[in-house]
Design a protein around this motif. Structure first.
Motif, PDB file in Angstrom:
ATOM      1  N   UNK A  73       0.385  -1.047  36.679  1.00  0.00           N
ATOM      2  CA  UNK A  73       0.263  -1.556  35.321  1.00  0.00           C
ATOM      3  C   UNK A  73       1.632  -1.583  34.631  1.00  0.00           C
ATOM      4  N   UNK A  74       1.783  -2.523  33.718  1.00  0.00           N
ATOM      5  CA  UNK A  74       2.904  -2.507  32.791  1.00  0.00           C
ATOM      6  C   UNK A  74       2.361  -2.475  31.367  1.00  0.00           C
ATOM      7  N   UNK A  75       2.837  -1.481  30.616  1.00  0.00           N
ATOM      8  CA  UNK A  75       2.512  -1.351  29.206  1.00  0.00           C
ATOM      9  C   UNK A  75       3.805  -1.432  28.400  1.00  0.00           C
ATOM     10  N   UNK A 135      -2.440 -10.369  40.467  1.00  0.00           N
ATOM     11  CA  UNK A 135      -2.034  -9.992  39.123  1.00  0.00           C
ATOM     12  C   UNK A 135      -3.054 -10.504  38.127  1.00  0.00           C
ATOM     13  N   UNK A 136      -3.187  -9.760  37.041  1.00  0.00           N
ATOM     14  CA  UNK A 136      -4.098 -10.154  35.974  1.00  0.00           C
ATOM     15  C   UNK A 136      -3.422  -9.922  34.634  1.00  0.00           C
ATOM     16  N   UNK A 137      -3.701 -10.783  33.678  1.00  0.00           N
ATOM     17  CA  UNK A 137      -3.146 -10.619  32.341  1.00  0.00           C
ATOM     18  C   UNK A 137      -3.835  -9.473  31.617  1.00  0.00           C
ATOM     19  N   UNK A 138      -3.033  -8.768  30.840  1.00  0.00           N
ATOM     20  CA  UNK A 138      -3.574  -7.748  29.964  1.00  0.00           C
ATOM     21  C   UNK A 138      -3.764  -8.312  28.562  1.00  0.00           C
ATOM     22  N   UNK A 146       0.316  -5.170  29.287  1.00  0.00           N
ATOM     23  CA  UNK A 146       0.932  -6.497  29.443  1.00  0.00           C
ATOM     24  C   UNK A 146       0.321  -7.217  30.652  1.00  0.00           C
ATOM     25  N   UNK A 147       0.428  -6.596  31.802  1.00  0.00           N
ATOM     26  CA  UNK A 147      -0.123  -7.119  33.057  1.00  0.00           C
ATOM     27  C   UNK A 147      -0.545  -5.949  33.927  1.00  0.00           C
ATOM     28  N   UNK A 148      -1.430  -6.231  34.862  1.00  0.00           N
ATOM     29  CA  UNK A 148      -1.748  -5.248  35.873  1.00  0.00           C
ATOM     30  C   UNK A 148      -1.989  -5.941  37.206  1.00  0.00           C
ATOM     31  N   UNK A 176       5.937 -12.807  29.305  1.00  0.00           N
ATOM     32  CA  UNK A 176       6.163 -11.944  30.465  1.00  0.00           C
ATOM     33  C   UNK A 176       5.535 -12.549  31.722  1.00  0.00           C
ATOM     34  N   UNK A 177       6.069 -12.167  32.854  1.00  0.00           N
ATOM     35  CA  UNK A 177       5.423 -12.437  34.137  1.00  0.00           C
ATOM     36  C   UNK A 177       5.650 -11.213  35.026  1.00  0.00           C
ATOM     37  N   UNK A 178       4.944 -11.169  36.137  1.00  0.00           N
ATOM     38  CA  UNK A 178       5.045 -10.016  37.033  1.00  0.00           C
ATOM     39  C   UNK A 178       5.083 -10.496  38.479  1.00  0.00           C
ATOM     40  N   UNK A 179       5.498  -9.574  39.326  1.00  0.00           N
ATOM     41  CA  UNK A 179       5.541  -9.859  40.762  1.00  0.00           C
ATOM     42  C   UNK A 179       5.177  -8.593  41.508  1.00  0.00           C
ATOM     43  N   UNK A 180       4.294  -8.769  42.499  1.00  0.00           N
ATOM     44  CA  UNK A 180       3.964  -7.630  43.366  1.00  0.00           C
ATOM     45  C   UNK A 180       3.912  -8.130  44.804  1.00  0.00           C
TER      46      UNK A 180
END
Lengths: 116, 109
Positions: free
Chosen positions: A33-35, A55-58, A46-48, A64-68
């Motif tokens: 998670x990102x808070x 990935x899913x939007x919070x 923000x995202x998880x 913001x964007x994310x990468x895993x």
């Protein structure tokens, strides 16, 4: 004994810059998670991510964007930083095949970002 | 929609005095409630959860479904209890953990 590591404790960036915040966990947790943490607002998600490449939007994903790409690593990306993104960013992880808010979160130390 | 309200931003008590941090929630089902704590220069960490029904560091919290509250209490505050405390709610079968705005507790000698 550190379990969730955020690569940068303090960052200062300029408006419009691209910013990468990195988070690594060594507990083999499925969920990350990102808070962001702001005084008077608490923690906002923000995202998880519940799996690699998933990935899913919070609550506040805009800007913001994310990468895993790997299970242990979850990156938060600010494509074009703005002053209202000045904040403390917390990464967290949790175990469990079932993604549940009831799973206990393990937090990183935080990354304090200042956008000028 | 689920919501967690912590009405006090700041709470100052003397060492040895009782301390109570208020937490109210709104949720249509049966939630799970938590208290997380962040001591100075430390990471945010779980303090306690209502399903465990345990006392951690002398703190207890009782879920009152009638009043939709989950107040955190300690009969005799210590200086090391000075910290930021967050109440949090998890809905059943929901990924989300919703946090309140937090209460900063200062325990004075």
């Amino acid at each position: 004994d550190v379990k969730v590591t955020q690569s940068s404790r303090y960052l200062v960036k300029r408006t419009g810059e691209k910013v990468f915040l990195e988070c690594v966990q060594d507990m083999d947790h499925e969920n990350m998670f990102w808070y962001r943490q702001d005084p008077g607002l608490g923690l906002r998600l923000i995202y998880f991510s519940y799996d690699v490449k998933m990935k899913e939007k919070g609550d506040i994903p805009e800007g913001y964007s994310v990468s895993r790409e790997k299970k242990e690593r979850f990156s938060l990306i600010l494509e074009s930083a703005s002053t209202n993104q000045t904040s403390m960013y917390l990464c967290a992880s949790s175990s469990g095949q079932i993604l549940s808010g009831a799973n206990v979160l393990t937090f990183g130390a935080g990354s304090r970002l200042t956008v000028l | 929609a689920q919501r967690v309200t912590q009405p006090e931003k700041l709470l100052s008590v003397f060492k040895g005095a009782p301390v109570e941090l208020k937490c109210n929630y709104s949720y249509s089902g049966s939630p799970e409630l938590f208290w997380y704590v962040q001591y100075s220069r430390q990471r945010l960490q779980l303090l306690l959860r209502h399903i465990s029904r345990e006392s951690i560091k002398g703190f207890t919290a009782d879920l009152n479904k009638g009043e939709t509250s989950f107040h955190l209490k300690k009969p005799f505050a210590q200086e090391e209890d000075s910290a930021m405390y967050y109440c949090a709610l998890a809905g059943i079968n929901d990924y989300k953990l919703s946090f309140g705005a937090g209460t900063t507790v200062t325990v004075r000698a």
